[in-house]
Motif scaffolding. Structure first.
Motif, PDB file in Angstrom:
ATOM      1  N   LYS A 301       0.832  -1.204   0.000  1.00 43.74           N
ATOM      2  CA  LYS A 301       0.000   0.000   0.000  1.00 43.74           C
ATOM      3  C   LYS A 301       0.864   1.249   0.000  1.00 43.74           C
ATOM      4  O   LYS A 301       1.850   1.340   0.713  1.00 43.74           O
ATOM      5  CB  LYS A 301      -0.910  -0.013   1.233  1.00 43.74           C
ATOM      6  N   ALA A 373     -11.213  -2.199   4.873  1.00 42.84           N
ATOM      7  CA  ALA A 373      -9.837  -2.150   5.377  1.00 42.84           C
ATOM      8  C   ALA A 373      -9.772  -1.424   6.715  1.00 42.84           C
ATOM      9  O   ALA A 373      -9.017  -1.807   7.613  1.00 42.84           O
ATOM     10  CB  ALA A 373      -8.933  -1.458   4.354  1.00 42.84           C
ATOM     11  N   ASP A 374     -10.575  -0.385   6.872  1.00 42.91           N
ATOM     12  CA  ASP A 374     -10.581   0.362   8.122  1.00 42.91           C
ATOM     13  C   ASP A 374     -11.141  -0.486   9.265  1.00 42.91           C
ATOM     14  O   ASP A 374     -10.622  -0.466  10.383  1.00 42.91           O
ATOM     15  CB  ASP A 374     -11.413   1.641   7.959  1.00 42.91           C
ATOM     16  N   ARG A 375     -12.196  -1.246   8.985  1.00 38.12           N
ATOM     17  CA  ARG A 375     -12.753  -2.128  10.028  1.00 38.12           C
ATOM     18  C   ARG A 375     -11.774  -3.235  10.394  1.00 38.12           C
ATOM     19  O   ARG A 375     -11.625  -3.587  11.570  1.00 38.12           O
ATOM     20  CB  ARG A 375     -14.081  -2.719   9.547  1.00 38.12           C
ATOM     21  N   ASP A 376     -11.095  -3.782   9.405  1.00 34.85           N
ATOM     22  CA  ASP A 376     -10.107  -4.818   9.699  1.00 34.85           C
ATOM     23  C   ASP A 376      -8.985  -4.272  10.573  1.00 34.85           C
ATOM     24  O   ASP A 376      -8.482  -4.966  11.465  1.00 34.85           O
ATOM     25  CB  ASP A 376      -9.521  -5.373   8.395  1.00 34.85           C
ATOM     26  N   ARG A 377      -8.607  -3.020  10.340  1.00 32.06           N
ATOM     27  CA  ARG A 377      -7.558  -2.416  11.142  1.00 32.06           C
ATOM     28  C   ARG A 377      -8.024  -2.204  12.585  1.00 32.06           C
ATOM     29  O   ARG A 377      -7.277  -2.402  13.540  1.00 32.06           O
ATOM     30  CB  ARG A 377      -7.145  -1.091  10.513  1.00 32.06           C
ATOM     31  N   ASP A 378      -9.292  -1.854  12.749  1.00 31.28           N
ATOM     32  CA  ASP A 378      -9.826  -1.624  14.090  1.00 31.28           C
ATOM     33  C   ASP A 378     -10.035  -2.917  14.857  1.00 31.28           C
ATOM     34  O   ASP A 378      -9.920  -2.952  16.084  1.00 31.28           O
ATOM     35  CB  ASP A 378     -11.161  -0.871  14.001  1.00 31.28           C
ATOM     36  N   ASP A 380      -8.218  -5.374  15.050  1.00 24.51           N
ATOM     37  CA  ASP A 380      -6.994  -5.950  15.600  1.00 24.51           C
ATOM     38  C   ASP A 380      -6.954  -5.841  17.114  1.00 24.51           C
ATOM     39  O   ASP A 380      -6.199  -6.548  17.775  1.00 24.51           O
ATOM     40  CB  ASP A 380      -5.753  -5.250  15.013  1.00 24.51           C
ATOM     41  N   GLU A 383      -3.548  -0.831  18.634  1.00 28.59           N
ATOM     42  CA  GLU A 383      -2.682  -0.248  17.628  1.00 28.59           C
ATOM     43  C   GLU A 383      -1.478   0.375  18.313  1.00 28.59           C
ATOM     44  O   GLU A 383      -1.527   0.771  19.468  1.00 28.59           O
ATOM     45  CB  GLU A 383      -3.427   0.845  16.834  1.00 28.59           C
ATOM     46  N   ARG A 399     -11.028   6.460  19.406  1.00 29.85           N
ATOM     47  CA  ARG A 399      -9.950   6.043  18.525  1.00 29.85           C
ATOM     48  C   ARG A 399      -8.794   7.013  18.657  1.00 29.85           C
ATOM     49  O   ARG A 399      -8.987   8.181  18.983  1.00 29.85           O
ATOM     50  CB  ARG A 399     -10.411   6.039  17.067  1.00 29.85           C
ATOM     51  N   SER A 403      -5.804   6.473  13.567  1.00 31.55           N
ATOM     52  CA  SER A 403      -6.827   5.720  12.858  1.00 31.55           C
ATOM     53  C   SER A 403      -8.022   6.581  12.474  1.00 31.55           C
ATOM     54  O   SER A 403      -8.742   6.252  11.560  1.00 31.55           O
ATOM     55  CB  SER A 403      -7.298   4.541  13.726  1.00 31.55           C
TER      56      SER A 403
END
Length: 637
Positions: A301, A373-378, A380, A383, A399, A403
């Motif tokens: 990315k 992608a944003d939900r997948d990052r959250d 986790d 962070e 948040r 993020s």
């Protein structure tokens, strides 16, 4: 640096081209006894020099002589004829082979060595037919060529004409491996400095071999050089450097440089939907090239700027590239959509049967990719913040700034995009709603952008029913409108009555809270004998620091607060008059209006406490605030 070369032979020139430019003869003094035909060119030569160097020519000439002996020609003597129409390199290369066989001077260089190597293999010019035969000579020179960037590149380019033979001899792979190694290195011994591109991009200089050259080449010094390769060879070069540890940003940079050079449509500033594709002779080649470029792009990315990805996407739509190519580009853009601008995502609709002016569905798909992608990052769970500590993300509404920022930027981008496309009369309400609702509520700190887009859509679609208008206005929160937007909405006849009343109620509540805060500070200020050097003054839900350096400043501060309170009271009265007008125009009373929106207002505050004693204004404010927090003043649902 001059091109590498190798001198062979010592005899003077003996080959001459006849006037018809179709026949080469050898002026050695002996009559020719063999004719070699290569393409449309004939070579009148002698058997012995050829037989002594080439096994293939020995076999062909021997077979031809045997056939002639079987024929009865009496005493007539005729030369045999050998045809070599499929010789690598054609007549031009066979002339050099003939010179080598006769010992005539010739020069090996990076432009002809590949052809000569292939031709020598075809003619089987091995050491069996003489020491230092052409196969060994060309192989030795190829090793010298591979030491230099420019020579290797020229040799690889020459492989395109005899690619099948060069592949069998692994010349192509050796050239590509050599170039890949040099592209990943800044060692001048590997590069064979100076390279042509480096002279156009000078850096800090050092003295090398008496020549002033760059101490370290720029990272993109090889982009232009390899951009001259045909697509199949360029693809193999990119795959070769991808297998190394080379930075993916440099690989992506080379791909974009190659695309810009060979895709005319990519450089077009305006993407016209009805562009005449037939005006481009190499339309199919451009389509294939673009699909290959997208397939070769690194998966990491951010290695390709979003702006360039969107230009590739627009070009792919014009060229009608495969759905897989389009989906790949949309996914890449979606992952970094926070870096896009409104001009980039305003993609004209390329379909002939499309109704809308812009590619709404394409933007919707890119936005869906971003949100996934944003939900997948959250999900986790934690962070790593800028300080290096792990931070829990159990609450989606709490948040860290790292993020939240991309989501907020995308929310602003979509609001601006909706405002641009809302004027399209063919834009369906369902598409408008879907695109707006995809962005979560927490991403919008203020809904002015959403209100602007809705207002433009209502203006362009005056035929919407009341229920449709209600659905549309549910996309925004009237509590998150600024004072300017609230004032505009209160006078906007295109909005449903229910929403206008909600705006007025919440604006009145906001003003009332602001007035109460000012009265509370003023009351406390007058009741104190000694003030500290500074105090916190709540005003309009913001915190300001008031420095009190003397009595004059304190008097000015109180006067400012009183003036502010007076202005707020006027604004509150004006808002109440607006509500009265709406109530009278609709023929309803205040009680029914309050019940309609679930609001219960206390018009008067008690001036005494339970024991009948006078209560100070500050105490009344505190009591009112506590009652409001406990639900005496309900928010509009």
């Amino acid at each position: 640096m001059a091109m590498a070369c190798m001198k062979l032979g010592s005899k003077s020139e003996v080959f001459h081209l006849d006037q018809d430019e179709k026949t080469w003869t050898c002026s050695s003094g002996l009559p020719s006894d063999v004719t070699i035909e290569v393409g449309d060119i004939s070579f009148h030569l002698h058997k012995f020099p050829l037989l002594s160097r080439s096994k293939t020519l020995e076999n062909l000439i021997g077979d031809s002589s045997d056939d002639e002996k079987k024929m009865n020609f009496g005493d007539e003597k005729r030369s045999c004829v050998v045809k070599l129409h499929d010789l690598p390199g054609g007549p031009k290369i066979f002339l050099l082979v003939a010179k080598f066989c006769y010992g005539v001077k010739l020069e090996l260089n990076s432009n002809n060595v590949v052809h000569l190597r292939c031709a020598s293999e075809y003619l089987q010019m091995t050491e069996e037919y003489g020491d230092e035969n052409l196969i060994s000579q060309t192989e030795n020179f190829l090793n010298e060529v591979f030491d230099n960037w420019n020579d290797t590149l020229k040799a690889l380019e020459s492989c395109e004409e005899v690619v099948e033979y060069a592949e069998d001899l692994q010349i192509v792979s050796r050239c590509i491996d050599s170039l890949a190694l040099k592209a990943c290195s800044s060692d001048k011994d590997l590069l064979g400095w100076p390279v042509s591109s480096m002279r156009e991009n000078p850096f800090a200089t050092v003295i090398w071999n008496g020549i002033q050259t760059s101490s370290s080449p720029n990272q993109d010094w090889w982009y232009e050089d390899v951009s001259g390769l045909k697509l199949p060879l360029y693809r193999r070069f990119i795959l070769a450097i991808e297998s190394t540890s080379l930075d993916q940003e440099r690989i992506a940079g080379s791909l974009m440089f190659y695309a810009k050079k060979h895709l005319p449509l990519l450089g077009r500033q305006s993407m016209i939907p009805n562009v005449n594709l037939s005006s481009f002779d190499s339309y199919l080649d451009q389509k294939t090239l673009l699909e290959e470029i997208v397939d070769l792009l690194p998966s990491q990315k951010g290695v390709v700027p979003t702006k360039l990805l969107l230009r590739l996407l627009k070009t792919a739509m014009i060229l009608h590239c495969s759905p897989l190519c389009l989906e790949n580009l949309e996914r890449r853009v979606g992952l970094q959509m926070d870096q896009a601008s409104i001009e980039d995502i305003l993609i004209p609709n390329m379909g002939y049967s499309s109704e809308t002016l812009y590619e709404i569905d394409c933007v919707q798909r890119m936005l869906d990719h971003f949100m996934v992608a944003d939900r997948d990052r959250d999900q986790d769970g934690s962070e790593i913040t800028d300080s290096g500590c792990l931070e829990d993300n159990d609450d989606d509404l709490i948040r860290n700034s790292h993020s939240l920022t991309p989501v907020t930027m995308v929310a602003n981008l979509i609001d601006n995009y909706l405002a641009e496309v809302a004027s399209d009369v063919n834009l369906k309400l369902e598409k408008f709603q879907s695109l707006a609702a995809t962005v979560p509520d927490f991403a919008r700190s203020i809904d002015d952008g959403m209100y602007r887009a809705i207002d433009i859509y209502l203006k362009a679609h005056p035929w919407l029913t009341d229920s449709d208008r209600e659905l549309l206005c549910r996309l925004m929160d009237c509590q998150k409108l600024s004072l300017e937007a609230s004032t505009h909405a209160a006078q906007n006849e295109r909005l449903p009555l229910r929403f206008i009343v909600q705006v007025l109620f919440f604006e009145q509540l906001r003003l009332r809270t602001s007035v109460a805060g000012c009265l509370y500070v003023s009351d406390n200020y007058n009741s104190q004998t000694h003030l500290s050097s500074s105090m916190v003054l709540p005003e309009s839900e913001n915190v300001h620091l008031l420095t009190t350096g003397g009595s004059d400043r304190r008097v000015v501060a109180v006067d400012d607060m009183r003036g502010r309170v007076s202005e707020l009271e006027k604004e509150c009265l004006s808002m109440k008059k607006e509500i009265d007008k709406i109530v009278k125009s609709k023929g309803i009373n205040w009680n029914s209006l309050c019940k309609m929106f679930g609001v219960s207002l206390r018009l008067k505050s008690k001036s005494r406490d339970r024991g009948g004693k006078n209560v100070s204004p500050a105490s009344r404010i505190k009591e009112n605030n506590q009652n409001e927090e406990n639900g005496e003043l309900n928010r509009v649902e």
